[in-house]
Enzyme design. Structure first.
Site, PDB file in Angstrom:
ATOM      1  N   GLU A 171      45.382  37.128  40.090  1.00  0.00           N
ATOM      2  CA  GLU A 171      45.521  35.708  40.392  1.00  0.00           C
ATOM      3  C   GLU A 171      44.688  34.861  39.425  1.00  0.00           C
ATOM      4  O   GLU A 171      43.773  34.140  39.812  1.00  0.00           O
ATOM      5  CB  GLU A 171      45.183  35.421  41.854  1.00  0.00           C
ATOM      6  CG  GLU A 171      46.174  36.069  42.811  1.00  0.00           C
ATOM      7  CD  GLU A 171      46.040  35.636  44.255  1.00  0.00           C
ATOM      8  OE1 GLU A 171      47.036  35.684  44.986  1.00  0.00           O
ATOM      9  OE2 GLU A 171      44.917  35.246  44.664  1.00  0.00           O
ATOM     10  N   GLU A 228      52.408  40.068  45.100  1.00  0.00           N
ATOM     11  CA  GLU A 228      51.912  39.965  46.475  1.00  0.00           C
ATOM     12  C   GLU A 228      52.835  39.054  47.268  1.00  0.00           C
ATOM     13  O   GLU A 228      53.185  37.964  46.819  1.00  0.00           O
ATOM     14  CB  GLU A 228      50.503  39.377  46.522  1.00  0.00           C
ATOM     15  CG  GLU A 228      49.425  40.221  45.893  1.00  0.00           C
ATOM     16  CD  GLU A 228      48.038  39.603  46.078  1.00  0.00           C
ATOM     17  OE1 GLU A 228      47.878  38.778  47.002  1.00  0.00           O
ATOM     18  OE2 GLU A 228      47.145  39.940  45.294  1.00  0.00           O
TER      19      GLU A 228
END
Length: 512
Positions: free
Chosen positions: A194, A303
């Site tokens: 991320e 995800e």
């Protein structure tokens, strides 16, 4: 300095895009092309012809099981049909072909997600014939859009970008070498987790403004380390860059790293959660297509996840409570499954690489996290509050034995209270209580519909309601009682699409 005209800016932009495509041409020659991708079954060709070995990966249906070792060590016993079961085996049996695992550099607050722990997990995944995605956080703890701190061992060189890049590259190579020596090599690696903002910073106050040149230098160090390892060991490990943003911000991020000279990575990884990414699965499909068309990169949903309840099973605050865009505001296992299948379809039908459900086994336990004791995710897992697999439920998105089922009801001559609802066994929560799902109107017609995904061979009762009240249910004529005093859905063992077209309070069908 002389100002450039708009046409000159356009020429420069076009030149940058052309240079990017030429530098990565070999990776484009065999990659699928959005909605016109050529695929055999679920397989998509992902290869680089410049490598001595090229590997074709199937469409990836993955799970992140990074917490499992820790939870089992804390006494968690996973069950399926109330019989003890291995969560790795459960996921593989339902169709998972990829295992994602996080790796921290040198965590001092836990003995898990270390290299030794990851080795243990990789072996469990390989025992189930899963591909392995190793998620390098390049930190001693969690990294995400709000924190991305450099490992303590590298803090002294955090302000020296080139030395830090060398540390990152050497560490990446060292880990891959050690895993290769033990026959535990991953098939894909994430260069960061991320990485929306500045990466490997000394403090969260340094996350912004984003220094794109520094970020790209560090990311290229990881990408190049993997490429060099591949060349030296005759391997074809894929590289993934992973961000968590809204769809328009994803496009901007890709433009920024491209302009600053990013290397030839294989896939763009995205986090896609209803809680934080509030764009629809249709928008996701368009994004997947656009990223390939513009940049030649397949999208991997690194995800995702969806709640099946808003209840809690411990005192740790749950992170997710929102339903997906366009979904009923009534969580239950079926809607969790529907969301995950919609995500899978959006990615697969637009040439993407795959979808990974994040932490479907992070159930409540006595383990200590940075946020307390227990799980912040027990309402997003594939297991109930007794650690028993929920079926029907989210785990079934991994399977290809699902049919798209459309329920339609004609309300001609009926005064609509607010909207029309459907209920039935497929709407049940884990306690067996049916939920009311609002139906959508077909244009301005008298027909309302609801779409869902039921397993082949699944059957059960259902009926319609004129308004959000149990008192407003239709009276199903006895001649068409399928189960109890209700209608019956029954999905054949080979069905892929099924439509039930009913008329309110009647045994007639819409087509009659």
């Amino acid at each position: 300095m002389k100002k450039r005209t708009n046409s000159q800016f356009l020429e420069v932009a076009l030149l940058l895009v052309v240079c990017f495509f030429l530098s990565c041409k070999d990776s484009l020659d065999t990659a699928p092309t959005g909605k016109t991708a050529t695929q055999t079954g679920n397989e998509s060709e992902i290869s680089k012809s410049t490598k001595s070995v090229t590997v074709s990966l199937p469409f990836l249906k993955g799970v992140d099981l990074s917490y499992v070792n820790e939870l089992e060590d804390c006494g968690v016993v996973y069950t399926e049909n109330n019989q003890t079961a291995d969560p790795y085996e459960i996921m593989a049996d339902y169709g998972a072909n990829l295992l994602r695992l996080r790796l921290w550099h040198n965590p001092t607050w836990t003995s898990y997600s270390t290299l030794d722990d990851v080795k243990r997990s990789i072996q469990r995944g390989k025992n189930q014939n899963m591909y392995i995605l190793l998620d390098f956080h390049y930190s001693d703890s969690w990294t995400d859009p709000e924190k991305n701190q450099v490992p303590a061992a590298w803090l002294a060189v955090v302000d020296s970008t080139q030395i830090l890049a060398d540390s990152l590259a050497n560490y990446t190579t060292s880990v891959l070498t050690e895993l290769n020596n033990e026959n535990l090599l991953p098939d894909l690696v994430q260069i960061g987790n991320e990485i929306n903002k500045n990466i490997l910073v000394a403090d969260t106050s340094d996350l912004e403004p984003v220094n794109w040149s520094r970020n790209v230098t560090l990311l290229n160090a990881g990408i190049n380390a993997v490429e060099t390892f591949n060349t030296n060991h005759n391997k074809d490990i894929k590289t993934v860059l992973h961000i968590a943003m809204d769809d328009d911000d994803v496009r901007t991020w890709m433009s920024n790293i491209t302009t600053n000279g990013i290397g030839c990575f294989d896939m763009l990884g995205l986090s896609y959660y209803p809680q934080w990414q509030r764009y629809s699965t249709d928008d996701l499909g368009q994004l997947v297509s656009d990223i390939y068309t513009q940049y030649g990169k397949q999208v991997l949903i690194a995800e995702t996840g969806h709640i099946w309840t808003r209840e809690w099973n411990d005192n740790s605050i749950n992170l997710m409570s929102k339903m997906a865009v366009g979904f009923p505001n009534t969580p239950c296992p079926q809607l969790q499954k529907d969301f995950l299948i919609e995500v899978k379809k959006a990615v697969q039908e637009n040439g993407g690489a795959g979808v990974i459900d994040w932490e479907p086994a992070w159930v409540s336990a006595d383990n200590v996290t940075l946020w307390g004791v227990g799980s912040n995710w027990e309402n997003v897992t594939f297991f109930d509050f007794s650690d028993n697999l929920i079926t029907p439920g989210g785990v079934e998105f991994l399977s290809e034995n699902n049919a798209q089922v459309t329920f339609r009801v004609d309300m001609s001559g009926v005064s609509i209270a607010d909207t029309v609802y459907i209920t039935g066994e497929f709407t049940a929560d884990i306690y067996g209580s049916w939920q009311l799902f609002p139906m959508k109107q077909e244009g301005s017609s008298s027909v309302y519909y609801f779409k869902t995904y039921l397993s082949q061979g699944q059957s059960g009762a259902y009926y319609y309601l004129n308004g959000n009240s149990w008192n407003n249910r239709e009276t199903v004529p006895s001649a068409c009682h399928g189960k109890w005093s209700d209608r019956l859905y029954s999905i054949s063992s080979s069905a892929t699409q099924v439509t039930y077209s009913n008329v309110w309070g009647s045994c007639a069908t819409i087509d009659d």
